[in-house]
Design a protein around this motif. Sequence first.
Motif, mmCIF file in Angstrom:
data_model
loop_
_atom_site.group_PDB
_atom_site.id
_atom_site.type_symbol
_atom_site.label_atom_id
_atom_site.label_comp_id
_atom_site.label_asym_id
_atom_site.label_seq_id
_atom_site.Cartn_x
_atom_site.Cartn_y
_atom_site.Cartn_z
ATOM 1 N N ARG A 67 0.798 -1.227 0.000
ATOM 2 C CA ARG A 67 0.000 0.000 0.000
ATOM 3 C C ARG A 67 0.837 1.286 0.000
ATOM 4 O O ARG A 67 0.287 2.379 0.040
ATOM 5 C CB ARG A 67 -0.973 0.029 1.191
ATOM 6 C CG ARG A 67 -1.969 -1.121 1.215
ATOM 7 C CD ARG A 67 -2.959 -1.008 2.379
ATOM 8 N NE ARG A 67 -3.728 0.223 2.305
ATOM 9 C CZ ARG A 67 -3.685 1.185 3.219
ATOM 10 N NH1 ARG A 67 -2.887 1.080 4.275
ATOM 11 N NH2 ARG A 67 -4.433 2.251 3.094
ATOM 12 N N ARG A 68 2.156 1.184 -0.050
ATOM 13 C CA ARG A 68 2.994 2.374 -0.064
ATOM 14 C C ARG A 68 2.965 3.012 -1.453
ATOM 15 O O ARG A 68 3.228 2.361 -2.451
ATOM 16 C CB ARG A 68 4.426 1.998 0.335
ATOM 17 C CG ARG A 68 5.512 3.043 0.104
ATOM 18 C CD ARG A 68 5.396 4.250 1.000
ATOM 19 N NE ARG A 68 5.291 3.966 2.413
ATOM 20 C CZ ARG A 68 6.311 3.641 3.211
ATOM 21 N NH1 ARG A 68 7.534 3.508 2.734
ATOM 22 N NH2 ARG A 68 6.104 3.430 4.498
ATOM 23 N N TYR A 69 2.655 4.303 -1.505
ATOM 24 C CA TYR A 69 2.707 5.092 -2.735
ATOM 25 C C TYR A 69 3.528 6.337 -2.475
ATOM 26 O O TYR A 69 3.625 6.819 -1.338
ATOM 27 C CB TYR A 69 1.304 5.488 -3.204
ATOM 28 C CG TYR A 69 0.566 4.396 -3.946
ATOM 29 C CD1 TYR A 69 0.430 4.420 -5.334
ATOM 30 C CD2 TYR A 69 -0.001 3.326 -3.249
ATOM 31 C CE1 TYR A 69 -0.253 3.412 -6.015
ATOM 32 C CE2 TYR A 69 -0.682 2.313 -3.913
ATOM 33 C CZ TYR A 69 -0.798 2.366 -5.295
ATOM 34 O OH TYR A 69 -1.462 1.377 -5.971
ATOM 35 N N SER A 70 4.123 6.864 -3.528
ATOM 36 C CA SER A 70 4.998 8.022 -3.380
ATOM 37 C C SER A 70 4.983 8.830 -4.672
ATOM 38 O O SER A 70 4.281 8.494 -5.635
ATOM 39 C CB SER A 70 6.423 7.553 -3.054
ATOM 40 O OG SER A 70 7.267 8.656 -2.791
ATOM 41 N N ALA A 71 5.762 9.907 -4.677
ATOM 42 C CA ALA A 71 5.903 10.715 -5.880
ATOM 43 C C ALA A 71 6.691 9.943 -6.936
ATOM 44 O O ALA A 71 7.546 9.119 -6.609
ATOM 45 C CB ALA A 71 6.613 12.026 -5.541
ATOM 46 N N LEU A 72 6.416 10.202 -8.195
ATOM 47 C CA LEU A 72 7.212 9.616 -9.268
ATOM 48 C C LEU A 72 8.603 10.228 -9.257
ATOM 49 O O LEU A 72 8.791 11.377 -8.844
ATOM 50 C CB LEU A 72 6.542 9.862 -10.619
ATOM 51 C CG LEU A 72 5.131 9.297 -10.809
ATOM 52 C CD1 LEU A 72 4.649 9.567 -12.236
ATOM 53 C CD2 LEU A 72 5.071 7.815 -10.499
ATOM 54 N N ALA A 73 9.595 9.482 -9.741
ATOM 55 C CA ALA A 73 10.972 9.975 -9.698
ATOM 56 C C ALA A 73 11.799 9.301 -10.782
ATOM 57 O O ALA A 73 11.452 8.222 -11.267
ATOM 58 C CB ALA A 73 11.597 9.709 -8.322
ATOM 59 N N ALA A 104 9.666 13.061 -0.743
ATOM 60 C CA ALA A 104 8.332 12.813 -1.295
ATOM 61 C C ALA A 104 7.253 13.176 -0.277
ATOM 62 O O ALA A 104 6.196 13.705 -0.638
ATOM 63 C CB ALA A 104 8.198 11.350 -1.710
ATOM 64 N N ARG A 105 7.523 12.912 0.985
ATOM 65 C CA ARG A 105 6.557 13.288 2.028
ATOM 66 C C ARG A 105 6.473 14.804 2.142
ATOM 67 O O ARG A 105 5.382 15.367 2.324
ATOM 68 C CB ARG A 105 6.941 12.666 3.359
ATOM 69 C CG ARG A 105 5.843 12.784 4.413
ATOM 70 C CD ARG A 105 6.270 12.172 5.725
ATOM 71 N NE ARG A 105 5.200 12.193 6.703
ATOM 72 C CZ ARG A 105 4.437 11.141 7.002
ATOM 73 N NH1 ARG A 105 4.616 10.001 6.381
ATOM 74 N NH2 ARG A 105 3.489 11.236 7.918
ATOM 75 N N THR A 106 7.612 15.476 2.045
ATOM 76 C CA THR A 106 7.613 16.935 2.071
ATOM 77 C C THR A 106 6.777 17.493 0.926
ATOM 78 O O THR A 106 6.005 18.448 1.114
ATOM 79 C CB THR A 106 9.042 17.471 1.979
ATOM 80 O OG1 THR A 106 9.821 16.956 3.055
ATOM 81 C CG2 THR A 106 9.070 18.996 2.023
ATOM 82 N N LEU A 107 6.907 16.926 -0.251
ATOM 83 C CA LEU A 107 6.120 17.377 -1.406
ATOM 84 C C LEU A 107 4.627 17.228 -1.108
ATOM 85 O O LEU A 107 3.829 18.129 -1.424
ATOM 86 C CB LEU A 107 6.482 16.587 -2.651
ATOM 87 C CG LEU A 107 7.878 16.832 -3.239
ATOM 88 C CD1 LEU A 107 8.114 15.902 -4.425
ATOM 89 C CD2 LEU A 107 8.047 18.284 -3.662
#
Length: 289
Positions: free
Chosen positions: A180-186, A279-282
């Motif tokens: 279930r972990r999602y993040s910003a694309l990079a 990514a969390r900061t974004l």
Amino acid sequence: MTDIGFTGSWLDRADHIRGDAEALAAAAGDWRARLLRLDRGDPAIGEDGRIAWTTLADAAEDGALLFLGLDDGGRPHFAESRPGDASGPARSPALYRMLETMPADEAAIFGTVRSLTGWHARHRFCANCGTATEVIRGGWARKCPACAAEHFPRTDPVVIMLAEFEGRALLGRGHPWPPRRYSALAGFVEPGESMEEAVAREVYEEAGVRVRDVRYVASQPWPFPGQLMIGAFATADSDVLAIDTAEIEDAMWVTRDEVRAALAGEEAPFLPPPRYAIARTLLEVWVAG
């Protein structure tokens, strides 16, 4: 903006000492000098919950001292690179747990050491002629005794971004990530490419979405093994996805309310990136509008 992981070190890097052999020797001979304690590449944590330091008497005889800088009182701080570190330390689950609670300024020092020792472990031979190189400048360079080429620690630029479309943000999920972990694309910036061009290319390659109006937000050093994460927002022309499953496992659009809930640890359609990741900061900046 909240503190960004791996930034805010309390050490003055004191570049003027690195190139001065006498000053380096004096720093290493200072009775107050401190050596960062590492446990198989992970930081040792003291009873106060902060990274632990010891004296230079505990340095390995066959290791190379790496000068990290001076604290406010002028006390020298060092780490060490050991020949036995063949390719640099692996990332352990314990390390991730420590980073979740480690103060940002402490993580910044550890991150510097992690990147620097990893670079030394992977670059022991001259890229020009293949001869074994020697540590110089207090550990901030290596020199070839055969062809005199000097080699410096490299930092690879990586763009990491949130694409926006009508009040929603695009998140992606990597193949080996926790459930279930999602993040910003990079993705890495390629030769001959600007940051803005890299953002547009990576979003299109991974999710099939065209973006424009790229806006820089913040950056973060990432010591696994040595990147500079360049955070950005971009405006998407459409919300239709065409996911490249060779690059990412999945992608989805999320609302501000869904992101706000995920960051607060409440019921949400995804788990957010860890606290120390940019990514969390974004996501925090995006939620705040």
